[in-house]
Design an enzyme around this catalytic site. Structure first.
Site, PDB file in Angstrom:
ATOM      1  N   SER A 163    -116.699  11.713  18.473  1.00 54.43           N
ATOM      2  CA  SER A 163    -117.002  12.927  17.726  1.00 54.43           C
ATOM      3  C   SER A 163    -115.860  13.278  16.768  1.00 54.43           C
ATOM      4  O   SER A 163    -115.478  12.460  15.931  1.00 54.43           O
ATOM      5  CB  SER A 163    -117.306  14.065  18.703  1.00 54.43           C
ATOM      6  OG  SER A 163    -117.900  15.152  18.045  1.00 54.43           O
ATOM      7  N   ASP A 243    -128.869  12.359  17.825  1.00 55.38           N
ATOM      8  CA  ASP A 243    -127.632  13.046  17.455  1.00 55.38           C
ATOM      9  C   ASP A 243    -127.713  13.555  16.022  1.00 55.38           C
ATOM     10  O   ASP A 243    -128.100  12.814  15.105  1.00 55.38           O
ATOM     11  CB  ASP A 243    -126.462  12.062  17.604  1.00 55.38           C
ATOM     12  CG  ASP A 243    -125.098  12.702  17.392  1.00 55.38           C
ATOM     13  OD1 ASP A 243    -125.033  13.925  17.146  1.00 55.38           O
ATOM     14  OD2 ASP A 243    -124.094  11.976  17.485  1.00 55.38           O
ATOM     15  N   HIS A 275    -125.849  13.683  21.239  1.00 59.94           N
ATOM     16  CA  HIS A 275    -124.423  13.588  20.957  1.00 59.94           C
ATOM     17  C   HIS A 275    -123.598  13.518  22.245  1.00 59.94           C
ATOM     18  O   HIS A 275    -123.801  14.296  23.167  1.00 59.94           O
ATOM     19  CB  HIS A 275    -124.001  14.797  20.121  1.00 59.94           C
ATOM     20  CG  HIS A 275    -122.630  14.707  19.560  1.00 59.94           C
ATOM     21  ND1 HIS A 275    -122.246  13.708  18.690  1.00 59.94           N
ATOM     22  CD2 HIS A 275    -121.526  15.485  19.743  1.00 59.94           C
ATOM     23  CE1 HIS A 275    -120.986  13.896  18.347  1.00 59.94           C
ATOM     24  NE2 HIS A 275    -120.519  14.956  18.980  1.00 59.94           N
TER      25      HIS A 275
END
Length: 301
Positions: A163, A243, A275
């Site tokens: 991320s 995601d 995600h």
């Protein structure tokens, strides 16, 4: 009319909100845990301070060895959390990075960079670059950390993150491409569900990075020039089908291929997952598959 101490000035869910009196409240509390040696895998762990001036620190893991001459590849890992939450010292990242050290048989340095909004960007980038340089300072065998001096193979170094941490890891690889790290060779870069803008999250990034140059800021949206100079030999990108960051992850893959960069790049998509699902449900079948693919990438050196 709300009193000053409860009135919200800025809110960026699910990360943080800032009250008009300056207080900052995070939606996800950070519960840091110790990292004892793991009797199951034999992986040892310790926390170290890289910079007493700033408090920059890291959690280091090393596989079990009885050979004083044994050399291991090195992983430098940056955690996710929107640049504003999370920690190398929480249970989830401790377990994740320990498992990477155990299964890929490598020393892992999990960077505890300072968080926004208390420390606006580019602090996280500068902290992580400081950590990369600190790791590299051991290449001559005379650094401050004995595990790195005695057991690190600096010809086999990897960068990785998820991320926001994947965004930071990319930016470190880009810096390596234009800065010399004597005695160090970055073999690979692994980006798990990377954040490269193009979503509602951009509003928060602009807020916590007051020096930003807009939607095309190269730290947010890598330029072809930066991609062409990426300072590693290979890249692996993971995206998840559900995601909201998937599109920018796949765009990074396509743009890296056409940038003229001389390395090899691969992309892995996990259908039906969201995600960082591998952190939220690490024992599910798809998380196990992602872990195995990442280990194969880190082990191929």
């Amino acid at each position: 009319m709300e009193s000053g101490n409860t009135e919200v000035a800025h809110e960026y869910f699910p990360f943080f909100k800032i009250y008009k009196d300056g207080r900052i409240e995070r939606f996800m509390p950070t519960e840091k845990v110790p990292a004892p040696d793991d009797p199951k895998t034999g992986v040892r762990a310790k926390d170290i301070v890289i910079s007493p001036e700033t408090g920059l620190s890291a959690r280091i893991f090393i596989p079990k060895t009885h050979n004083p001459l044994k050399k291991f590849p090195v992983l430098i890992y940056t955690h996710g959390g929107g640049f504003s939450i999370g920690s190398a010292f929480i249970e989830g990242y401790t377990n994740l990075v320990r498992s990477l050290a155990a299964d890929a048989n490598m020393i892992a340095v999990s960077v505890e960079y300072r968080l926004a909004p208390e420390h606006p960007l580019p602090t996280c980038y500068e902290d992580t670059w400081e950590a990369v340089k600190w790791v590299a300072s051991h290449a001559n065998g005379h650094g401050p950390e004995s595990w790195l001096n005695h057991h690190a193979d600096f010809g086999r170094v990897f960068l990785a993150g998820d991320s926001a941490g994947a965004n930071i890891a990319h930016n470190m690889a880009a810096r390596v491409g234009s800065h010399d790290l004597p005695g160090v060779k970055i073999r690979g870069l692994a980006l798990v569900h990377p954040f490269f803008g193009g979503t509602e999250d951009d509003k928060m990034w602009f807020f916590i990075c007051p020096s930003n140059s807009g939607p095309n800021d190269p730290r947010l949206k890598p330029t072809l020039d930066d991609l062409s100079r990426l300072g590693c030999e290979k890249v692996l990108i993971f995206v998840a089908g559900n995601d909201h960051l998937r599109e920018r992850g796949t765009s990074y893959f396509e743009e890296l291929k056409r940038s003229g960069w001389k390395g090899t790049v691969e992309i892995e998509e996990t259908e039906g997952e969201d995600h960082v699902f591998h952190l939220l449900k690490p024992d599910c079948e798809n998380a196990v598959a992602l872990h195995k693919r990442l280990i194969a990438f880190l082990s191929d050196h």
